[in-house]
Each structure stands twice: as structure tokens, then as C-alpha cells.
Write a protein that holds these residues in place. Sequence first.
Motif, mmCIF file in Angstrom:
data_model
loop_
_atom_site.group_PDB
_atom_site.id
_atom_site.type_symbol
_atom_site.label_atom_id
_atom_site.label_comp_id
_atom_site.label_asym_id
_atom_site.label_seq_id
_atom_site.Cartn_x
_atom_site.Cartn_y
_atom_site.Cartn_z
ATOM 1 N N UNK B 83 0.734 -1.298 -0.059
ATOM 2 C CA UNK B 83 0.030 0.054 -0.003
ATOM 3 C C UNK B 83 0.924 1.357 0.099
ATOM 4 N N UNK B 84 2.256 0.998 0.316
ATOM 5 C CA UNK B 84 3.146 2.300 0.272
ATOM 6 C C UNK B 84 2.982 3.053 -1.087
ATOM 7 N N UNK B 85 2.862 4.352 -0.954
ATOM 8 C CA UNK B 85 2.763 5.319 -1.978
ATOM 9 C C UNK B 85 2.217 6.607 -1.760
ATOM 10 N N UNK B 86 2.083 7.300 -2.764
ATOM 11 C CA UNK B 86 1.677 8.740 -2.641
ATOM 12 C C UNK B 86 0.263 8.872 -3.156
ATOM 13 N N UNK B 87 -0.679 8.924 -1.980
ATOM 14 C CA UNK B 87 -2.038 9.149 -2.194
ATOM 15 C C UNK B 87 -2.693 10.567 -2.447
ATOM 16 N N UNK B 88 -3.408 10.759 -3.410
ATOM 17 C CA UNK B 88 -3.784 12.087 -3.819
ATOM 18 C C UNK B 88 -5.347 12.193 -4.080
ATOM 19 N N UNK B 89 -5.872 13.131 -3.604
ATOM 20 C CA UNK B 89 -7.422 13.337 -4.004
ATOM 21 C C UNK B 89 -7.365 14.559 -4.911
ATOM 22 N N UNK B 90 -8.500 14.620 -5.718
ATOM 23 C CA UNK B 90 -8.617 15.552 -6.666
ATOM 24 C C UNK B 90 -10.152 15.866 -6.701
ATOM 25 N N UNK B 91 -10.604 17.132 -7.011
ATOM 26 C CA UNK B 91 -11.652 17.473 -6.905
ATOM 27 C C UNK B 91 -12.204 17.962 -8.342
ATOM 28 N N UNK B 92 -13.450 17.694 -8.762
ATOM 29 C CA UNK B 92 -13.805 18.080 -10.173
ATOM 30 C C UNK B 92 -15.136 18.913 -10.068
ATOM 31 N N UNK B 93 -15.409 19.797 -11.042
ATOM 32 C CA UNK B 93 -16.518 20.404 -11.074
ATOM 33 C C UNK B 93 -17.382 20.450 -12.390
ATOM 34 N N UNK B 94 -18.498 20.841 -12.489
ATOM 35 C CA UNK B 94 -19.192 20.624 -13.687
ATOM 36 C C UNK B 94 -19.322 21.890 -14.446
ATOM 37 N N UNK B 110 2.049 10.968 1.658
ATOM 38 C CA UNK B 110 2.998 9.721 1.329
ATOM 39 C C UNK B 110 2.924 8.937 2.767
ATOM 40 N N UNK B 111 2.300 7.645 2.261
ATOM 41 C CA UNK B 111 2.109 6.777 3.335
ATOM 42 C C UNK B 111 3.270 5.504 2.975
ATOM 43 N N UNK B 112 3.851 5.141 4.161
ATOM 44 C CA UNK B 112 5.015 3.945 4.326
ATOM 45 C C UNK B 112 4.510 2.892 5.207
ATOM 46 N N UNK B 113 4.288 1.771 4.754
ATOM 47 C CA UNK B 113 3.727 0.596 5.471
ATOM 48 C C UNK B 113 5.209 -0.160 5.710
ATOM 49 N N UNK B 114 5.769 -0.337 6.826
ATOM 50 C CA UNK B 114 6.758 -0.995 7.202
ATOM 51 C C UNK B 114 6.259 -2.429 7.692
ATOM 52 N N UNK B 115 7.110 -3.757 7.137
ATOM 53 C CA UNK B 115 6.893 -4.857 7.234
ATOM 54 C C UNK B 115 6.863 -5.117 8.802
#
Lengths: 121, 115
Positions: B83-94, B110-115
Motif C-alpha cells: 500500500x506504500x505510495x503517494x495518495x492524492x485526492x482530486x476534485x472536479x466540478x461541472x 505519503x504513506x509508508x507501511x513497514x513490514x
Amino acid sequence: GAGVSQSPSNKVTEKGKDVELRCDPISGHTALYWYRQSLGQGLEFLIYFQGNSAPDKSGLPSDRFSAERTGGSVSTLTIQRTQQEDSAVYLCASSRPRRLGTSGLSYNEQFFGPGTRLTVL
Amino acid sequence: TQLLEQSPQFLSIQEGENLTVYCNSSSVFSSLQWYRQEPGEGPVLLVTVVTGGEVKKLKRLTFQFGDARKDSSLHITAAQPGDTGLYLCAGDRFAGGTSYGKLTFGQGTILTVHP
């Protein structure tokens, strides 16, 4: 199937030189977007092409930046007289409308290329 | 200017823990999209939420869109190193009946999941 492709993957240039970055969108996608991403950051919108409409250039940071989309497909982002602050990853995305939910409205879900990492020395 | 504030900016956890990432705005969005990005690659779309109060589940990931369509959250259960990675939210409009497509992105988590 083929996704969005970008070239080159990496570009190192000297300050003051011009660079061209290329994007090949997914076939059939009518919309194309360019974004810029600094290290570990979110994406900054640059420009948006939709079909034959005039592009939305509202995100271009200066007149040194320009983009074209030829034949409704391939796009080129050009940066003239590059500056060190132009160093970033340049991402291209393409999309086509898709209906979601029960409203009957269409949404543009974007598919991104791998980006071009630009380094200006 | 429509801004999306994402928190936390960094998250470092052990495998098996749960986590939640938040995306907040003072503006109403037509939809919220969540992306995951790995180093050297472009963002990959995980989900799009379009209805206020909507909850979508994708295996161990649960996405929620606020009732007022101003905020969203991503909850991961029993996180794994993958699951480690950069998570981005993004908004859209009409504009009219079609999303404008000009996404406004949060700064990312930035999420880091350690074993």
C-alpha cells in the motif's frame, strides 16, 4: 491496451534552452491535460484540451509555456528559455466522459502517463 | 480558488495497522477522485465518488464522500507494504452536464507501511 505514453522519460537541459515534451493519449480519448508535479507534491494544472474547443490555458505559469494538440491526438508541451524553477515532473493525462451514479451526468476520469522528469541545470 | 487540503502529509505505520487520510475543502465539488502514485509513475485512479454521503469499498480501502460534497476520506484496513505510495485526492466540478475535467489536487499523503 495501450495507455498514455510520454517522451522523453527524462530530460536534462541547460538554463535558457527550449524543450519539447510529447504526450500520446489513449486512443479515443477526447480530452488531454498537462500537469506539473514538484517532488512529493500534488499536481499543478497547466492546460486542458477538449475536442476542437479552444484550450484552457489558465494554468500556464508564464508565456514561456505553450502547448499544441495536433489532429486531436498527440500533444506537445513547449517550454522556452527554461529556468531552474521549471524543473519538475510533467504529467499528461487523457480522459473521455463516463456516466457514474444515478444522475445521468458524465464524469471525466483521467488516465495518466508516466511523466517526463525535467531537470534544468 | 478551489483548494483541497489533504492530511496528514506523511504517514508511517506498521503492517496490519489501520489508517485514514482526509481531504477537505470549503468548496463543493461535483466529484472527488482518489489516486495512488508510485515513484517514477503517473497517478493511478482508485475510485471516483459522485454522490454526497456515498461510500465505496475497494478490497481493504473504503472511500467516503461527505454529505455536502466538500470533503472525502480514504480508510485502509490492515495496511500492507504494497500500500506504500503517494495518495492524492482530486476534485472536479461541472460545466453543463459534463464534468469540466480540470482537477484540483490535494498536496498528497505519503504513506509508508513497514513490514
